[in-house]
Structure formats: structure tokens, C-alpha cells
Motif scaffolding. Structure first.
Motif, short mmCIF file in Angstrom:
data_model
loop_
_atom_site.label_atom_id
_atom_site.label_comp_id
_atom_site.label_asym_id
_atom_site.label_seq_id
_atom_site.Cartn_x
_atom_site.Cartn_y
_atom_site.Cartn_z
N HIS A 54 -13.71 13.35 0.72
CA HIS A 54 -13.69 11.95 1.13
C HIS A 54 -12.65 11.24 0.27
O HIS A 54 -12.76 11.22 -0.96
CB HIS A 54 -15.05 11.29 0.92
N ILE A 55 -11.65 10.67 0.92
CA ILE A 55 -10.58 9.98 0.21
C ILE A 55 -10.80 8.49 0.36
O ILE A 55 -10.97 7.98 1.46
CB ILE A 55 -9.21 10.38 0.77
N VAL A 56 -10.81 7.81 -0.76
CA VAL A 56 -10.98 6.37 -0.77
C VAL A 56 -9.71 5.76 -1.35
O VAL A 56 -9.30 6.10 -2.45
CB VAL A 56 -12.20 5.96 -1.63
N LEU A 57 -9.10 4.91 -0.59
CA LEU A 57 -7.88 4.24 -1.04
C LEU A 57 -8.25 2.96 -1.76
O LEU A 57 -8.93 2.10 -1.20
CB LEU A 57 -6.98 3.92 0.15
N GLN A 58 -7.86 2.89 -3.01
CA GLN A 58 -8.12 1.69 -3.79
C GLN A 58 -6.78 1.06 -4.16
O GLN A 58 -6.00 1.65 -4.89
CB GLN A 58 -8.91 2.01 -5.06
N LYS A 59 -6.55 -0.08 -3.61
CA LYS A 59 -5.31 -0.79 -3.89
C LYS A 59 -5.55 -1.80 -5.00
O LYS A 59 -6.48 -2.59 -4.94
CB LYS A 59 -4.81 -1.51 -2.64
N ALA A 73 -1.62 7.03 -13.22
CA ALA A 73 -1.41 7.11 -11.79
C ALA A 73 -0.02 7.59 -11.39
O ALA A 73 0.15 8.26 -10.38
CB ALA A 73 -1.68 5.76 -11.14
N ASP A 125 5.89 -0.28 -5.80
CA ASP A 125 5.06 -1.47 -5.82
C ASP A 125 4.85 -2.06 -7.20
O ASP A 125 4.20 -3.09 -7.35
CB ASP A 125 3.70 -1.18 -5.18
#
Length: 153
Positions: A54-59, A73, A125
Motif C-alpha cells: 500500500h503506497i501512501v503519497l504524503q505531500k 528523502a 519542488d
């Protein structure tokens, strides 16, 4: 011997009839009943792999990351192992000539890219303040005394 011939003669029609009966029975059974509806949820659950990822993208909000967070990171991949000539994290001998140039020169190298390192270490970014924080953090692991800009709230 006549008894044997009589038994064989009686079995001949049975031998010919069995394949015909089997084919007719298979045809009848194939046409019987209605086709069951396929439950796609059950099928998907039955064929799921044993392990799942399960991949969770945290911006993160731009400008809110610390130098250490950015290092972990973005920078650790190359600087952790010295990939493609990158100075290794914490190696004072490799970092001494770079630290001697000053924080501004280091930040300029990171901003523009140097050697195999792409501009901003490949993290487009990053804000300017985050770039300074990450550079100061990395240089400080090798003995520099640079001050990281405070994290914006």
C-alpha cells in the motif's frame, strides 16, 4: 468355448453404446441449468497476492521540511553511499574542501547541479530555504558549523 463366444457377442452392443451414451449425457448436462452470475468481488479476493503493498503519497507543504527530512528523502541515496563520486555523508576529509568554499558556494552547486547530481538534487519542488537547510544539514554532518534557516510555519 461356445460359452466364451456367447459372452463376447453379448458385450459387443454394450461396447458400442457406452461412448454414444457418454456423449449424449455430456451434451445434455452442458445445456442444463442457467449460467451462474460471476461475482467479480469474490473473484478478485480469491486471486489477491499473498503480500500486498500500500503506497501512501504524503505531500509536504513547500517550505515546511527540515534539512534532515530533505536529506533523508532526496540526498541519502547518493551521499549515503558515495554514488558516482558524491561526497559521503559525514566524511570530513571529502567535505573539507567543499566546506571551505562556504555555504553560498555549496548551495549554488546544489541549485545548479554538479557532476552527476541534477539541479536541486532532482527535487524540483524544493524552495530556496529548503535547499539551504538540506545543504547546511549535509555539510554539518561532516563538521561544518552552518546555521539552517528556520522552518516556515
Amino acid at each position: 468355448m461356445s460359452e466364451h463366444r456367447a459372452t463376447r457377442a453379448a458385450q459387443r452392443p454394450l461396447r458400442r453404446a457406452l461412448p454414444v451414451v457418454a456423449v449424449v449425457a455430456a451434451a445434455l448436462l452442458a445445456g442444463c441449468g442457467k449460467q451462474q452470475a460471476v461475482d467479480h468481488e469474490v473473484t478478485a479476493a480469491a486471486i489477491l497476492p499473498v503480500a500486498q503493498l500500500h503506497i501512501v503519497l504524503q505531500k509536504a507543504t513547500p517550505g515546511s521540511r527540515t534539512g534532515e527530512e530533505i536529506y533523508k528523502a532526496v540526498c541519502t541515496t547518493c551521499h549515503g553511499a558515495g554514488v558516482l563520486g558524491a561526497p559521503t555523508t559525514g566524511d570530513a576529509d571529502q567535505w573539507a574542501p567543499r566546506i571551505a568554499k562556504g555555504l553560498d558556494a555549496l548551495v549554488a552547486s546544489v541549485h545548479d547541479g554538479l557532476g552527476a547530481m541534477p539541479p536541486k538534487g532532482g527535487a524540483a519542488d524544493l524552495t530556496d530555504a529548503e535547499l539551504v537547510r538540506a545543504t547546511a544539514y549535509l555539510a554539518n554532518t561532516a563538521g561544518a558549523g552552518f546555521t539552517e534557516p528556520p522552518v516556515e510555519q
